[in-house]
Scaffold this motif. Structure first.
Motif, PDB file in Angstrom:
ATOM      1  N   PRO A 113      26.633  31.131  38.354  1.00 30.70           N
ATOM      2  CA  PRO A 113      27.755  30.977  37.204  1.00 30.70           C
ATOM      3  C   PRO A 113      29.205  30.500  37.922  1.00 30.70           C
ATOM      4  N   ALA A 114      30.127  30.308  37.032  1.00 30.47           N
ATOM      5  CA  ALA A 114      31.565  29.674  37.823  1.00 30.47           C
ATOM      6  C   ALA A 114      31.576  30.305  37.637  1.00 30.47           C
ATOM      7  N   LEU A 115      31.552  31.869  37.343  1.00 31.53           N
ATOM      8  CA  LEU A 115      32.841  32.998  38.329  1.00 31.53           C
ATOM      9  C   LEU A 115      31.952  33.426  39.246  1.00 31.53           C
ATOM     10  N   LYS A 116      31.084  33.457  39.545  1.00 34.96           N
ATOM     11  CA  LYS A 116      30.264  33.940  40.642  1.00 34.96           C
ATOM     12  C   LYS A 116      30.977  32.592  42.292  1.00 34.96           C
ATOM     13  N   TYR A 117      31.103  31.242  41.988  1.00 33.89           N
ATOM     14  CA  TYR A 117      31.589  30.081  42.866  1.00 33.89           C
ATOM     15  C   TYR A 117      32.900  30.431  42.333  1.00 33.89           C
ATOM     16  N   MET A 118      33.777  30.869  42.022  1.00 24.95           N
ATOM     17  CA  MET A 118      35.084  30.848  42.318  1.00 24.95           C
ATOM     18  C   MET A 118      35.522  32.289  43.633  1.00 24.95           C
ATOM     19  N   SER A 119      35.186  33.096  42.984  1.00 20.57           N
ATOM     20  CA  SER A 119      34.654  34.263  43.579  1.00 20.57           C
ATOM     21  C   SER A 119      34.769  33.914  45.547  1.00 20.57           C
ATOM     22  N   LEU A 120      34.253  33.146  44.984  1.00 22.41           N
ATOM     23  CA  LEU A 120      33.002  32.870  46.926  1.00 22.41           C
ATOM     24  C   LEU A 120      33.994  32.024  46.893  1.00 22.41           C
ATOM     25  N   LEU A 121      34.910  31.059  46.573  1.00 18.72           N
ATOM     26  CA  LEU A 121      35.605  30.027  47.016  1.00 18.72           C
ATOM     27  C   LEU A 121      36.903  30.534  47.264  1.00 18.72           C
ATOM     28  N   MET A 122      37.270  31.525  46.022  1.00 13.58           N
ATOM     29  CA  MET A 122      38.933  31.568  46.512  1.00 13.58           C
ATOM     30  C   MET A 122      38.846  32.686  48.048  1.00 13.58           C
ATOM     31  N   ASN A 123      37.500  33.249  47.970  1.00 13.49           N
ATOM     32  CA  ASN A 123      37.678  34.242  49.573  1.00 13.49           C
ATOM     33  C   ASN A 123      37.357  32.962  50.785  1.00 13.49           C
ATOM     34  N   TRP A 124      36.864  32.025  50.205  1.00 13.12           N
ATOM     35  CA  TRP A 124      36.668  31.337  51.692  1.00 13.12           C
ATOM     36  C   TRP A 124      37.802  30.411  51.446  1.00 13.12           C
TER      37      TRP A 124
END
Length: 216
Positions: A113-124
């Motif tokens: 899901p986009a929200l999960k992707y965004m969370s992983l991206l920003m954390n990375w």
């Protein structure tokens, strides 16, 4: 009625804590110089050019961190509308789908899901820019040889945030009266990445028509 940008882009809307530059460092001085140029009303194409005598890696580092902060904030304003139900896949319309791979928890490109992707991206990204071996802050410590390659990957993935926001959540941005702010941020980002050839043109295809309209 349009809301004031201070209300729209507030601290509680930040998707991740903002990364700050330490006062007294060269990076901090470069950041102040870049911000002063932005606020002066200069043409954005001129603003992104490397100041005479400055190190290109320092200049890129300052902008990568600043774009992370700005894009993180933009996504934060629409994240309440970006749910697993509304955005079950990280995408940019029907033609573009982005899958997550980090060679850690996700060793293969994974649909999220986009929200999960965004969370992983920003954390990375946050982990990378806080890594002294990649983004050194101490005087005299050189950048690693692969520094620009790392930055290209960061900027490429940040572009996907623009794609998702523009294609799936721009109505929300407009309803907040923040369209001009987001467009200016995108133009600043676009002029910077093209000035230093930091993203392959093929990756910019999802927003090609809009980019030609607002960046030419």
């Amino acid at each position: 009625m349009d809301l004031c940008l201070g209300q729209v882009f507030s601290k509680d809307k930040t998707f991740r804590p903002r990364k700050r530059f330490e006062p007294g460092t060269q990076r901090f001085e470069l950041y102040k110089k870049a911000q002063a140029s932005l606020k002066s009303g200069l043409d954005l194409r001129s603003v992104v050019q490397l100041p005479q005598g400055e190190n290109i890696n320092d200049w890129i580092a300052v902008h990568v961190v600043d774009f992370f902060n700005r894009i993180n904030l933009i996504y934060g304003t629409v994240s309440e509308f970006c749910t697993e139900r509304s955005c079950p896949v990280m995408s940019g319309g029907q033609r573009y789908e982005y899958r997550w791979k980090d060679n850690n928890l996700y060793k293969k490109p994974t649909k999220l899901p986009a929200l999960k992707y965004m969370s992983l991206l920003m954390n990375w990204i946050e982990t990378l820019i806080n890594n002294e071996d990649i983004f050194p802050t101490r005087v005299g410590v050189p950048f690693p040889k692969n520094f620009q390659q790392v930055c290209k990957k960061i900027l490429s993935r940040l572009f996907r945030v623009f794609v998702h926001v523009y294609i799936h959540h721009f109505d929300s941005i407009c309803s907040m009266g923040a369209e001009a702010h987001v467009n200016t941020c995108y133009k600043h980002y676009y002029y910077f990445i093209t000035e230093f050839s930091l993203i392959e043109h093929s990756e910019l295809q999802p927003l090609k028509a809009m980019t030609e309209r607002i960046c030419t």
